[in-house]
Design an enzyme around this catalytic site. Structure first.
Site, PDB file in Angstrom:
ATOM      1  CE  LYS A 267      10.918  41.935  44.097  1.00  0.00           C
ATOM      2  NZ  LYS A 267      11.722  42.587  43.060  1.00  0.00           N
TER       3      LYS A 267
ATOM      4  CD  GLU B 273      13.854  49.688  46.594  1.00  0.00           C
ATOM      5  OE1 GLU B 273      13.316  48.744  45.984  1.00  0.00           O
ATOM      6  OE2 GLU B 273      14.554  50.555  46.029  1.00  0.00           O
TER       7      GLU B 273
ATOM      8  CE1 TYR C 187      13.375  45.508  39.629  1.00  0.00           C
ATOM      9  CE2 TYR C 187      11.860  43.721  40.053  1.00  0.00           C
ATOM     10  CZ  TYR C 187      13.094  44.158  39.645  1.00  0.00           C
ATOM     11  OH  TYR C 187      14.045  43.259  39.252  1.00  0.00           O
TER      12      TYR C 187
ATOM     13  CG  ASP D  80      11.569  40.372  40.313  1.00  0.00           C
ATOM     14  OD1 ASP D  80      12.748  40.771  40.212  1.00  0.00           O
ATOM     15  OD2 ASP D  80      10.830  40.723  41.254  1.00  0.00           O
TER      16      ASP D  80
ATOM     17  CE  LYS E  34      15.761  42.642  46.073  1.00  0.00           C
ATOM     18  NZ  LYS E  34      15.744  41.934  44.803  1.00  0.00           N
TER      19      LYS E  34
ATOM     20  CB  SER F 104      18.533  39.997  45.964  1.00  0.00           C
ATOM     21  OG  SER F 104      17.393  39.756  45.155  1.00  0.00           O
TER      22      SER F 104
ATOM     23  CD  GLU G 108      12.682  44.266  47.419  1.00  0.00           C
ATOM     24  OE1 GLU G 108      12.212  43.275  46.835  1.00  0.00           O
ATOM     25  OE2 GLU G 108      13.267  45.187  46.823  1.00  0.00           O
TER      26      GLU G 108
HETATM   27  P1  13P Z   1      17.462  46.723  42.136  1.00  0.00           P
HETATM   28  O1  13P Z   1      18.659  45.891  42.498  1.00  0.00           O
HETATM   29  O2  13P Z   1      17.499  47.256  40.740  1.00  0.00           O
HETATM   30  O3  13P Z   1      17.155  47.768  43.169  1.00  0.00           O
HETATM   31  O4  13P Z   1      16.202  45.775  42.119  1.00  0.00           O
HETATM   32  C1  13P Z   1      16.121  44.744  42.986  1.00  0.00           C
HETATM   33  C2  13P Z   1      14.729  44.332  43.154  1.00  0.00           C
HETATM   34  O5  13P Z   1      14.402  43.188  43.003  1.00  0.00           O
HETATM   35  C3  13P Z   1      13.750  45.303  43.544  1.00  0.00           C
HETATM   36  O6  13P Z   1      12.697  44.646  44.127  1.00  0.00           O
END
Ligand code: 13P
Length: 389
Positions: free
Chosen positions: A176, A218, A389, A64, A258, A327, A216
């Site tokens: 997501k 991150e 991203y 994505d 995630k 993922s 997520e």
């Molecule tokens: P990566 O696995 O490259 O970190 O990306 C996963 C993702 O969907 C980030 O939101």
């Protein structure tokens, strides 16, 4: 935009009808303390979708990338960032033969959800025929968080309900929302609260519209900190995330997580072994994640393809309470993209490489990955500072 496709496949759960009865009637509930959770009209469908995505030996292909990020990927192999090139690459991914044996869900960017393959089949239909649940990135990306220490927040709540309803009509069954936490920049209490609140609002809206939300936050790899600091920040972030998920009446059985694995910062001299990563990461899961959550689908975050597989495998070699899976975007696609290099004659070889990575991670989900026969390329790290991203 193409016209809406309503999926007919039997493996995709259908909208349930019991929920009107199951929805708590305020008049019949004790008023002061409510232990009810959201049980809207999609409740049992959400649970079913989440279980399908979190099925043994399978995980998610994150494909994505926003058009800007996809452009960087294509530039790395000398291709222009045109819709036709993005379509050719994504056609290659979704039509890899037998992909559904290892991949249970694919996260798409909006363009791809409404796109057809180069042969004219709807991408959503190709995924369904592979028994892969289509998912959709619904956030609108990161922007600076005013009043913070150069941190970010994630946009996309405005109009989300109507977008989510349209994505469901188009065949998406999960969503997501990626927000980020930076350790070197704090994280400030403000940034953590904003991230957690945004995720919780998104999750509630997604569930109301039949989409299983992937949650997520991150925690970026950036920084010189050690693994203990990442562990501490993970505890803080996920405590707030679950606090606000509960406040927003999100059905925990109908979400997927995630998280980032708990590792040292990318600029720390010491590297953690897969066993250390597994120990710290599982400890954080045990302390923060309710067992009702059906699946923990880790991101790869800049680890090399092999590292991401080894770390996942180590987690699944220990007892744990969840479906612990993947993922990945970069850790599934990197060597595939390079092998393709934009040439039609390389499509099969690139699909084979994708299947090798998907199978390796499938084995890692089962704790059975041995690491045999990995290429040098798949061991190269992919960390990028301030990654978007
Ligand atoms: P990566 O696995 O490259 O970190 O990306 C996963 C993702 O969907 C980030 O939101």
């Amino acid at each position: 935009m193409a016209s809406a496709t309503i999926l007919k496949s039997s493996f995709l759960p259908k909208r349930s009808e019991w929920a009107a009865a199951a929805r708590p009637s305020i008049g019949r509930q004790p008023v002061a303390v409510s232990f009810t959770v959201r049980a809207g009209s999609y409740a049992d469908e959400l649970v079913k979708t989440a279980k399908t995505v979190a099925s043994p030996g399978r995980g998610i292909l994150a494909m994505d990338e926003s058009n800007a990020t996809c452009g960087k990927r294509l530039a790395s192999i000398g291709l222009e960032n045109t819709e036709a090139n993005r379509q050719a690459y994504r056609t290659l991914l979704v039509s890899a033969p037998g992909l559904g044996q290892y991949i249970s869900g694919a996260i798409l960017f909006e363009e791809t959800l409404y796109q057809s393959t180069t042969e004219g089949k709807k991408i959503v239909d190709v995924l369904v025929s592979q028994k892969i649940v289509p998912g959709i990135k619904v956030d609108k990306g990161l922007v600076p968080l005013a009043g913070s220490n150069n941190e970010s927040w994630c946009q996309g709540l405005d109009g989300l309900a109507s977008r989510a309803a349209a994505y469901y009509q188009q065949g998406a069954r999960f969503a997501k929302w990626r927000t980020v936490i930076s350790i070197p920049n704090g994280p400030s209490a403000l940034a953590v609260k904003e991230a957690a609140w945004g995720l919780a609002r998104y999750a509630a809206i997604a569930q109301d519209n039949g989409l299983v939300p992937i949650v997520e936050p991150e925690i970026l790899l950036d920084g010189e900190h050690g693994i203990d600091r990442t562990f501490e920040v993970s505890l803080k972030v996920w405590a707030e995330v679950f606090y606000y998920l509960a406040e927003n009446n999100v059905l925990f059985e109908g979400i997927l997580l995630k998280p980032s694995m708990v590792t040292p910062g990318a600029e720390n001299q010491e590297k953690a072994t897969p066993e250390q990563v597994a120990e710290y990461t599982l400890k954080f899961l045990h302390r923060r994640i309710p067992p009702a959550v059906p699946g923990i689908m880790f991101l790869s975050g800049g680890q090399s393809e092999v590292e991401a597989t080894q770390n996942l495998n180590a987690m699944n070699q220990r007892p744990n309470s969840w479906h612990v899976s993947f993922s990945y975007a970069r850790a599934l696609q990197n060597t595939c993209l390079k092998t393709w290099a934009g040439r039609p004659e390389n499509v099969k070889a690139a699909q084979d490489v994708l299947l090798v990575r998907a199978k390796a991670n499938s084995l890692a989900q089962l704790g059975k990955y041995t690491g045999e026969g990995e290429s040098a390329e798949s061991k190269e790290g992919m960390y990028v500072k301030n990654y978007s991203y």
